[in-house]
Design a protein around this motif. Structure first.
Motif, PDB file in Angstrom:
ATOM      1  N   LEU A   1       6.112 -36.297   8.548  1.00 22.87           N
ATOM      2  CA  LEU A   1       4.968 -35.637   9.192  1.00 22.87           C
ATOM      3  C   LEU A   1       4.890 -34.152   8.852  1.00 22.87           C
ATOM      4  O   LEU A   1       3.810 -33.567   8.882  1.00 22.87           O
ATOM      5  CB  LEU A   1       5.028 -35.816  10.713  1.00 22.87           C
ATOM      6  N   LYS A   2       6.016 -33.556   8.531  1.00 23.62           N
ATOM      7  CA  LYS A   2       6.053 -32.123   8.197  1.00 23.62           C
ATOM      8  C   LYS A   2       5.689 -31.858   6.730  1.00 23.62           C
ATOM      9  O   LYS A   2       5.611 -30.713   6.315  1.00 23.62           O
ATOM     10  CB  LYS A   2       7.433 -31.543   8.503  1.00 23.62           C
ATOM     11  N   SER A   3       5.447 -32.913   5.990  1.00 24.11           N
ATOM     12  CA  SER A   3       5.109 -32.791   4.579  1.00 24.11           C
ATOM     13  C   SER A   3       3.792 -32.039   4.405  1.00 24.11           C
ATOM     14  O   SER A   3       2.912 -32.078   5.261  1.00 24.11           O
ATOM     15  CB  SER A   3       4.992 -34.191   3.967  1.00 24.11           C
ATOM     16  N   ALA A   4       3.647 -31.382   3.271  1.00 23.70           N
ATOM     17  CA  ALA A   4       2.411 -30.654   2.971  1.00 23.70           C
ATOM     18  C   ALA A   4       1.328 -31.588   2.424  1.00 23.70           C
ATOM     19  O   ALA A   4       0.208 -31.158   2.185  1.00 23.70           O
ATOM     20  CB  ALA A   4       2.706 -29.552   1.964  1.00 23.70           C
ATOM     21  N   ARG A   5       1.658 -32.831   2.244  1.00 24.72           N
ATOM     22  CA  ARG A   5       0.684 -33.794   1.704  1.00 24.72           C
ATOM     23  C   ARG A   5      -0.387 -34.122   2.726  1.00 24.72           C
ATOM     24  O   ARG A   5      -0.215 -33.899   3.916  1.00 24.72           O
ATOM     25  CB  ARG A   5       1.403 -35.088   1.323  1.00 24.72           C
ATOM     26  N   SER A   6      -1.454 -34.729   2.248  1.00 29.47           N
ATOM     27  CA  SER A   6      -2.491 -35.197   3.166  1.00 29.47           C
ATOM     28  C   SER A   6      -1.938 -36.377   3.962  1.00 29.47           C
ATOM     29  O   SER A   6      -0.966 -37.025   3.542  1.00 29.47           O
ATOM     30  CB  SER A   6      -3.737 -35.636   2.389  1.00 29.47           C
ATOM     31  N   SER A   7      -2.551 -36.648   5.074  1.00 25.54           N
ATOM     32  CA  SER A   7      -2.099 -37.767   5.922  1.00 25.54           C
ATOM     33  C   SER A   7      -2.150 -39.085   5.159  1.00 25.54           C
ATOM     34  O   SER A   7      -1.246 -39.913   5.281  1.00 25.54           O
ATOM     35  CB  SER A   7      -2.961 -37.850   7.177  1.00 25.54           C
TER      36      SER A   7
ATOM     37  N   HIS B   1      -0.319 -44.438  13.818  1.00 22.39           N
ATOM     38  CA  HIS B   1      -1.607 -44.162  14.460  1.00 22.39           C
ATOM     39  C   HIS B   1      -2.058 -42.742  14.141  1.00 22.39           C
ATOM     40  O   HIS B   1      -3.236 -42.501  13.809  1.00 22.39           O
ATOM     41  CB  HIS B   1      -1.492 -44.376  15.969  1.00 22.39           C
ATOM     42  N   SER B   2      -1.152 -41.795  14.223  1.00 21.91           N
ATOM     43  CA  SER B   2      -1.468 -40.399  13.926  1.00 21.91           C
ATOM     44  C   SER B   2      -1.929 -40.237  12.480  1.00 21.91           C
ATOM     45  O   SER B   2      -2.949 -39.589  12.205  1.00 21.91           O
ATOM     46  CB  SER B   2      -0.244 -39.522  14.198  1.00 21.91           C
ATOM     47  N   LEU B   3      -1.174 -40.811  11.544  1.00 24.46           N
ATOM     48  CA  LEU B   3      -1.545 -40.703  10.130  1.00 24.46           C
ATOM     49  C   LEU B   3      -2.888 -41.358   9.854  1.00 24.46           C
ATOM     50  O   LEU B   3      -3.722 -40.804   9.124  1.00 24.46           O
ATOM     51  CB  LEU B   3      -0.474 -41.331   9.236  1.00 24.46           C
ATOM     52  N   ILE B   4      -3.095 -42.532  10.402  1.00 22.35           N
ATOM     53  CA  ILE B   4      -4.349 -43.258  10.178  1.00 22.35           C
ATOM     54  C   ILE B   4      -5.524 -42.477  10.758  1.00 22.35           C
ATOM     55  O   ILE B   4      -6.557 -42.320  10.100  1.00 22.35           O
ATOM     56  CB  ILE B   4      -4.258 -44.683  10.758  1.00 22.35           C
ATOM     57  N   SER B   5      -5.370 -41.964  11.965  1.00 22.75           N
ATOM     58  CA  SER B   5      -6.448 -41.179  12.592  1.00 22.75           C
ATOM     59  C   SER B   5      -6.779 -39.949  11.758  1.00 22.75           C
ATOM     60  O   SER B   5      -7.960 -39.638  11.532  1.00 22.75           O
ATOM     61  CB  SER B   5      -6.036 -40.757  14.003  1.00 22.75           C
ATOM     62  N   ARG B   6      -5.745 -39.261  11.305  1.00 23.05           N
ATOM     63  CA  ARG B   6      -5.973 -38.056  10.503  1.00 23.05           C
ATOM     64  C   ARG B   6      -6.572 -38.408   9.140  1.00 23.05           C
ATOM     65  O   ARG B   6      -7.423 -37.675   8.626  1.00 23.05           O
ATOM     66  CB  ARG B   6      -4.682 -37.262  10.361  1.00 23.05           C
ATOM     67  N   ALA B   7      -6.140 -39.519   8.557  1.00 22.71           N
ATOM     68  CA  ALA B   7      -6.714 -39.953   7.277  1.00 22.71           C
ATOM     69  C   ALA B   7      -8.184 -40.328   7.441  1.00 22.71           C
ATOM     70  O   ALA B   7      -8.989 -40.121   6.522  1.00 22.71           O
ATOM     71  CB  ALA B   7      -5.916 -41.120   6.708  1.00 22.71           C
ATOM     72  N   MET B   8      -8.548 -40.844   8.610  1.00 19.07           N
ATOM     73  CA  MET B   8      -9.958 -41.120   8.889  1.00 19.07           C
ATOM     74  C   MET B   8     -10.739 -39.810   8.947  1.00 19.07           C
ATOM     75  O   MET B   8     -11.844 -39.709   8.392  1.00 19.07           O
ATOM     76  CB  MET B   8     -10.093 -41.902  10.200  1.00 19.07           C
TER      77      MET B   8
ATOM     78  N   GLY C   1     -11.486 -38.476   5.658  1.00 18.11           N
ATOM     79  CA  GLY C   1     -12.421 -39.283   4.873  1.00 18.11           C
ATOM     80  C   GLY C   1     -11.753 -40.243   3.906  1.00 18.11           C
ATOM     81  O   GLY C   1     -12.403 -40.788   3.013  1.00 18.11           O
ATOM     82  N   LYS C   2     -10.467 -40.487   4.073  1.00 16.95           N
ATOM     83  CA  LYS C   2      -9.732 -41.389   3.180  1.00 16.95           C
ATOM     84  C   LYS C   2      -9.698 -42.833   3.692  1.00 16.95           C
ATOM     85  O   LYS C   2      -9.421 -43.759   2.941  1.00 16.95           O
ATOM     86  CB  LYS C   2      -8.291 -40.898   2.986  1.00 16.95           C
ATOM     87  N   ILE C   3      -9.917 -42.993   4.982  1.00 18.42           N
ATOM     88  CA  ILE C   3     -10.034 -44.315   5.608  1.00 18.42           C
ATOM     89  C   ILE C   3     -11.376 -44.307   6.331  1.00 18.42           C
ATOM     90  O   ILE C   3     -11.747 -43.310   6.954  1.00 18.42           O
ATOM     91  CB  ILE C   3      -8.873 -44.590   6.588  1.00 18.42           C
TER      92      ILE C   3
END
Length: 191
Positions: free
Chosen positions: A74-80, A133-140, A143-145
């Motif tokens: 979660l601390k990564s600089a990558r996108s969700s 859930h956090s990653l999926i929500s943020r990816a939504m 605009g990736k999901i």
């Protein structure tokens, strides 16, 4: 005069965890465990307790290690979405590189009859769910999901799908099959 017990408890837990992972709780003998830990049974009883207490500590150590891994991700600089895809791919590599997941094996062998173990595994699963859930929500939001997806359903679906990948690998030992399924899953959630 009693001999003092001197060993690195964390290292001993790690070694015992490998034995439980390979043989399961019921298949691991006390001798298997103490040999792997390089201690005698009296040292085990004096410091950790019995086989069951050792097992509980091993399961807890395993789930704590997984939690630290999720926190690090979660601390990564990558996108969700990139974190999610890397997590999925790393999960596949873990499945095909080992004999399944210790938590899954433990859930089927012990958790139905052992409340302490079940509680540890439930907390682990709940933490993984919140991570996903956090990653999926943020990816939504990124605009990736697709925005019309349900992050709760996708998180639950991934957890159950991942369990299925573990089972499929145990039964078929086909890395390509697991990789194809994971790539299909990624394709399905991608916008």
């Amino acid at each position: 005069m009693a001999r003092s017990v001197e060993f690195n408890e964390e290292e001993a837990i790690q070694k015992a965890m490998v034995v439980f992972w390979e043989k399961g709780y019921n298949g691991a003998s006390l001798r298997d465990l103490t040999d792997a830990m390089k201690i005698n049974s009296s040292s085990l009883y004096n410091t950790i307790g019995d086989k069951h207490e050792l097992f509980v500590r091993c399961v807890k150590y395993y789930t704590d290690t997984r939690k630290k891994d999720l926190d690090r991700r979660l601390k990564s600089a990558r996108s969700s979405f990139e974190i999610l895809v890397k997590y999925i791919n790393d999960s596949v590599e873990s499945i095909i590189g080992k004999e399944s997941c210790l938590a899954i094996k433990t859930a089927f062998e012990v958790a139905s009859s052992d409340k302490r173990v079940k509680d540890i595994l439930k907390a682990d699963s709940d933490y993984a769910y919140r991570f996903l859930h956090s990653l999926i929500s943020r990816a939504m939001e990124e605009g990736k999901i697709a925005k019309d997806e349900d992050p709760e359903l996708l998180a639950d679906y991934f957890i159950s799908t991942w369990t299925g990948w573990n089972e499929a690998y145990i039964l078929h030992k086909d890395p390509a099959k697991i990789k194809r399924m994971s790539q299909y899953f990624i394709k399905q959630i991608s916008k």
